[in-house]
Design an enzyme around this catalytic site. Structure first.
Site, PDB file in Angstrom:
ATOM      1  N   PRO A  40      24.701 -90.552  26.876  1.00  0.00           N
ATOM      2  CA  PRO A  40      24.607 -90.726  25.423  1.00  0.00           C
ATOM      3  C   PRO A  40      23.254 -91.311  25.054  1.00  0.00           C
ATOM      4  O   PRO A  40      22.807 -92.282  25.660  1.00  0.00           O
ATOM      5  CB  PRO A  40      25.734 -91.714  25.117  1.00  0.00           C
ATOM      6  CG  PRO A  40      25.960 -92.453  26.400  1.00  0.00           C
ATOM      7  CD  PRO A  40      25.649 -91.489  27.499  1.00  0.00           C
ATOM      8  N   MET A  41      22.584 -90.694  24.070  1.00  0.00           N
ATOM      9  CA  MET A  41      21.269 -91.181  23.628  1.00  0.00           C
ATOM     10  C   MET A  41      21.237 -91.223  22.111  1.00  0.00           C
ATOM     11  O   MET A  41      21.528 -90.228  21.443  1.00  0.00           O
ATOM     12  CB  MET A  41      20.150 -90.278  24.171  1.00  0.00           C
ATOM     13  CG  MET A  41      19.995 -90.359  25.676  1.00  0.00           C
ATOM     14  SD  MET A  41      18.685 -89.275  26.298  1.00  0.00           S
ATOM     15  CE  MET A  41      19.530 -87.688  26.264  1.00  0.00           C
ATOM     16  N   SER A  42      20.865 -92.370  21.589  1.00  0.00           N
ATOM     17  CA  SER A  42      20.838 -92.583  20.143  1.00  0.00           C
ATOM     18  C   SER A  42      19.865 -91.632  19.465  1.00  0.00           C
ATOM     19  O   SER A  42      18.740 -91.433  19.936  1.00  0.00           O
ATOM     20  CB  SER A  42      20.428 -94.032  19.861  1.00  0.00           C
ATOM     21  OG  SER A  42      20.318 -94.250  18.487  1.00  0.00           O
ATOM     22  N   GLN A  94      31.360 -91.732  21.658  1.00  0.00           N
ATOM     23  CA  GLN A  94      31.110 -93.112  22.060  1.00  0.00           C
ATOM     24  C   GLN A  94      31.034 -94.035  20.840  1.00  0.00           C
ATOM     25  O   GLN A  94      30.268 -93.790  19.905  1.00  0.00           O
ATOM     26  CB  GLN A  94      29.796 -93.226  22.850  1.00  0.00           C
ATOM     27  CG  GLN A  94      29.603 -94.632  23.419  1.00  0.00           C
ATOM     28  CD  GLN A  94      28.261 -94.827  24.090  1.00  0.00           C
ATOM     29  OE1 GLN A  94      27.246 -94.954  23.409  1.00  0.00           O
ATOM     30  NE2 GLN A  94      28.246 -94.857  25.412  1.00  0.00           N
ATOM     31  N   CYS A 124      24.311-100.719  25.632  1.00  0.00           N
ATOM     32  CA  CYS A 124      23.124-100.678  24.771  1.00  0.00           C
ATOM     33  C   CYS A 124      22.437-102.045  24.758  1.00  0.00           C
ATOM     34  O   CYS A 124      23.064-103.057  24.451  1.00  0.00           O
ATOM     35  CB  CYS A 124      23.507-100.277  23.344  1.00  0.00           C
ATOM     36  SG  CYS A 124      22.076-100.233  22.232  1.00  0.00           S
ATOM     37  N   LYS A 163      31.019 -97.274  29.273  1.00  0.00           N
ATOM     38  CA  LYS A 163      29.681 -97.194  29.867  1.00  0.00           C
ATOM     39  C   LYS A 163      29.077 -98.592  29.838  1.00  0.00           C
ATOM     40  O   LYS A 163      28.985 -99.212  28.772  1.00  0.00           O
ATOM     41  CB  LYS A 163      28.778 -96.207  29.117  1.00  0.00           C
ATOM     42  CG  LYS A 163      27.425 -96.001  29.822  1.00  0.00           C
ATOM     43  CD  LYS A 163      26.703 -94.765  29.317  1.00  0.00           C
ATOM     44  CE  LYS A 163      25.548 -94.392  30.262  1.00  0.00           C
ATOM     45  NZ  LYS A 163      24.389 -95.270  30.166  1.00  0.00           N
ATOM     46  N   ASN A 224      24.012 -93.792  36.765  1.00  0.00           N
ATOM     47  CA  ASN A 224      23.039 -93.448  35.722  1.00  0.00           C
ATOM     48  C   ASN A 224      21.787 -94.309  35.887  1.00  0.00           C
ATOM     49  O   ASN A 224      21.877 -95.498  36.141  1.00  0.00           O
ATOM     50  CB  ASN A 224      23.694 -93.682  34.355  1.00  0.00           C
ATOM     51  CG  ASN A 224      22.759 -93.534  33.171  1.00  0.00           C
ATOM     52  OD1 ASN A 224      22.784 -94.349  32.263  1.00  0.00           O
ATOM     53  ND2 ASN A 224      21.933 -92.517  33.158  1.00  0.00           N
ATOM     54  N   ASP A 226      17.182 -93.403  35.975  1.00  0.00           N
ATOM     55  CA  ASP A 226      15.976 -92.904  36.657  1.00  0.00           C
ATOM     56  C   ASP A 226      16.112 -91.532  37.308  1.00  0.00           C
ATOM     57  O   ASP A 226      15.274 -91.161  38.134  1.00  0.00           O
ATOM     58  CB  ASP A 226      15.501 -93.910  37.729  1.00  0.00           C
ATOM     59  CG  ASP A 226      15.048 -95.232  37.140  1.00  0.00           C
ATOM     60  OD1 ASP A 226      14.886 -95.302  35.904  1.00  0.00           O
ATOM     61  OD2 ASP A 226      14.876 -96.198  37.903  1.00  0.00           O
TER      62      ASP A 226
END
Length: 361
Positions: A40-42, A94, A124, A163, A224, A226
């Site tokens: 998930p990426m904002s 999410q 986050c 997460k 998760n 790198d």
């Protein structure tokens, strides 16, 4: 959004060949088409981007973090973030927040969109989320987590997932404790970013710790951090004790990473500038069907096109021109001209360097 369609025959053939190599994976009661999932990426993981990644081999996706309070206040912008495309197969929504009852109420609303699972953001590191007690701040006091998970679990029928990070800081590495509490409350799986909150996205993800956790965890673990190139991802996939891996920044500059991670040494398969252009055209279509806000489409297209162009020749000049384009048509014209001009070139990336070191995945 548009009806199901295929890419050009040459690109679709490459996609189909590599998709067929993906092993399906089951994490608890949730099935995915591949062990490689989209993190998930904002402001990135909206329905158009998630659907595109599924079409390019991603086994499953998670939405950007959505505020439980925004949902409960029926905020229009927040509600839009819950939108799921009917063709998305393996999507989790999410949520973030600090209050168990508010999160439970929001989870009921999110469940109406028919996601495959509801995920709690406990990772986050952004200040405005953490100062209110959400995101990775939830890792600070584990005594409250049992009730927090229980409230959400009891509010929904679909599986609940979380997460997290390895801990708040290096003196409070408590991922294992969080996992055991989650197991007691019926959480389905745990995705772990291999850094603490205080690290944010600096330094390196602690994969030794992630592998150690995965070896003894009572719940399936998604690792998760790198995995920003196909060779790195393939290497980790072959050796990991994690049941799945989650990619964040890598797919932004290489939309084919979910496929290239299944390349064999003797394969004669590579993705050309023309293939990238096809993906960009598809993404433009999805964005325009998702929102009629031209400014939103323009900004989203620009940043994604520039990310995808990373590693191709003359990209610095292209990037400068891109951010001066006045509208979508001009943006696409400049993009087509650029990718047509380099159609016989290949991407060259320094795989030792992280991409977008400031954040995401």
């Amino acid at each position: 959004m548009a009806n199901n369609r295929t890419f050009s025959p040459s690109l679709q053939a490459k996609i189909d060949t590599l998709m067929a190599r993906r092993p399906k994976v089951k994490l608890g009661n949730i099935s995915f088409d591949s062990p490689l999932l989209l993190a998930p990426m904002s402001s990135i993981c909206t329905a158009p981007y998630r659907l595109l990644m599924e079409e390019l081999g991603c086994g499953g996706t998670v939405s950007e973090l959505v505020s439980c309070h925004g949902i409960n206040y029926k905020n229009e912008k927040t509600t839009k973030m819950l939108e799921i495309h009917p063709r998305e197969k393996n999507i989790g929504l999410q949520l973030f927040g600090e209050d168990g009852s508010a999160m439970a109420e929001a989870a009921k609303v999110a469940e109406e969109r028919e996601p495959k699972f509801i995920d709690i953001n406990m990772g986050c590191p952004v200040r405005k989320v953490v100062t209110k007690g959400g995101g990775s701040a939830l890792l600070k006091d584990t005594s409250k987590l049992g009730k927090f998970f229980n409230q959400m679990k009891n509010a929904i029928e679909v599986p609940l997932t979380i997460k997290i990070r390895t801990g708040w800081d290096e003196n409070s590495i408590n991922a294992q404790e969080v996992i055991h509490i989650a197991k007691e409350e019926g959480v389905e799986f745990v995705a772990i970013h291999g850094r603490t909150r205080t690290q944010a996205y600096k330094g390196s993800a602690n994969w030794d710790l992630l592998e150690s956790i995965a070896e003894t965890s009572p719940l399936p673990i998604i690792g998760n951090g790198d995995l920003h190139s196909a060779p790195l991802t393939k290497q980790r996939l072959m050796a990991t004790r994690c049941q799945a891996l989650m990619l964040g920044r890598g797919p932004l500059r290489n939309p084919f990473i979910f496929l290239e991670s299944f390349l064999n040494e003797d394969d004669d398969i590579s993705f050309s500038p023309s293939d990238y252009l096809e993906v960009i055209e598809r993404f433009r279509d999805y964005m325009e069907e998702y929102t009629d806000r031209e400014r939103t489409v323009l900004i989203t297209l620009r940043k994604n096109i520039v990310w995808m162009a990373a590693g191709f020749p003359n990209v610095t000049h292209f990037r400068n021109v891109m951010f001066q384009t006045p509208d979508i048509e001009e943006t696409m014209k400049v993009t087509r001209e650029y990718f047509d001009a380099i159609k016989n070139d290949h991407k060259k990336l320094d795989l030792t360097q992280a991409f977008m070191a400031g954040g995401h995945g």
